[in-house]
Write a protein that holds these residues in place. Sequence first.
Motif, mmCIF file in Angstrom:
data_model
loop_
_atom_site.group_PDB
_atom_site.id
_atom_site.type_symbol
_atom_site.label_atom_id
_atom_site.label_comp_id
_atom_site.label_asym_id
_atom_site.label_seq_id
_atom_site.Cartn_x
_atom_site.Cartn_y
_atom_site.Cartn_z
ATOM 1 N N ALA A 72 37.911 50.371 36.609
ATOM 2 C CA ALA A 72 39.198 49.834 36.177
ATOM 3 C C ALA A 72 39.821 48.954 37.261
ATOM 4 C CB ALA A 72 40.145 50.969 35.806
ATOM 5 N N ASP A 73 39.701 49.371 38.529
ATOM 6 C CA ASP A 73 40.199 48.554 39.633
ATOM 7 C C ASP A 73 39.486 47.211 39.681
ATOM 8 O OD1 ASP A 73 41.777 50.676 40.258
ATOM 9 O OD2 ASP A 73 40.876 51.078 42.211
ATOM 10 N N SER A 128 40.743 44.486 37.334
ATOM 11 C CA SER A 128 41.973 43.842 37.781
ATOM 12 C C SER A 128 41.690 42.829 38.879
ATOM 13 C CB SER A 128 42.973 44.896 38.274
ATOM 14 O OG SER A 128 43.383 45.736 37.221
ATOM 15 N N ASP A 148 47.156 49.736 46.933
ATOM 16 C CA ASP A 148 46.392 48.713 46.222
ATOM 17 C C ASP A 148 46.116 47.486 47.075
ATOM 18 O OD1 ASP A 148 46.264 50.194 43.883
ATOM 19 O OD2 ASP A 148 48.067 49.288 43.018
ATOM 20 N N SER A 188 44.558 44.308 30.458
ATOM 21 C CA SER A 188 44.273 45.570 31.142
ATOM 22 C C SER A 188 44.819 46.760 30.359
ATOM 23 C CB SER A 188 44.887 45.559 32.552
ATOM 24 O OG SER A 188 44.209 44.658 33.390
ATOM 25 N N ASN A 191 43.053 48.839 35.040
ATOM 26 C CA ASN A 191 44.102 49.378 35.900
ATOM 27 C C ASN A 191 45.317 48.458 35.781
ATOM 28 O OD1 ASN A 191 45.809 50.199 37.969
ATOM 29 N ND2 ASN A 191 44.133 50.706 39.362
#
Length: 302
Positions: free
Chosen positions: A90-91, A94, A218, A270, A276
């Motif tokens: 998921a990261d 992004s 992040d 997303s 994410n």
Amino acid sequence: MIADALGPVFLLILFGALLRRINFPGAEFWPGIERLTYYVAFPALLVHRLALADFSNADFVRFSLVICAALLLTSALAWLLKPLASRNAADFTSMFQGAIRFNTYIGLAVASALFGDPGLVIAAIAVSIMIPLANILSVLCFSLVIDGNSKTLSGVLKGLLSNPLIVACLLGVALNISGVGLGHAWIEGLLARLGAAALPLGLLAVGVALSLGTVKQDWLGIVLASVLKFAVFPALMLGLAMWLELDLLSQQVLLLLACLPTATSGYILSRQLGGNAPLMANIISAQTLLAFAVIPLWLLLV
């Protein structure tokens, strides 16, 4: 001029964050707004823009080669950085979107302000190439890495062809090429007004999801996405444009589009496809702020 174009965008994001903080009009309100934006407002914007785009005033083949090569090379580098760039799939989605997507609204506004009508025409043609490819690459990324999304060829194709943004791009191009256009003025007016809602709604939704407390954790995704977006992608776009000997104005406009902050629609994507979303919101906000400094620096080169 650049500050005038970017300032309202960032203020809308901050206003969305304020609405979340005061819990107005309530947490249950925003998921519906996200779906409306993703399935109605953004597709209407894409159909309207692509159906009316004028392809007659530029070298479409060379434009296509420069844009497609720059996007594909940047995407390939993002995939090479995948083991380093993300804690999970998921990261990565992004970070990937942050590297290749771009804010169309800012691009057209700044192109018009800096280069007038000739620059705006070139920007509109370039955008009509970049939007479909960037959306296809983004949806393909989700299809390949997010658990629960089909990873077979048929599943990937189904995901692409059922995505409202891809469908809107294909429909807009088909209406343009066929000469049908948007037909009645009422239809054009309807799509224009629906599309106009995409920017404020999308930016407010980003602000609502923004959590400044997570920016620190992040930081790696934000930095890598921003390096690819503001250093690698513009350098590739400018180098390829110079190599294929596009005129100076075309080089400037393509460079401007390459170093724009990532698109707010990336957050909506997303949310809908299991990425994410908070990280995506942080990347959008950070890049929108960074663009104030990055765009003038790049334009000084040409």
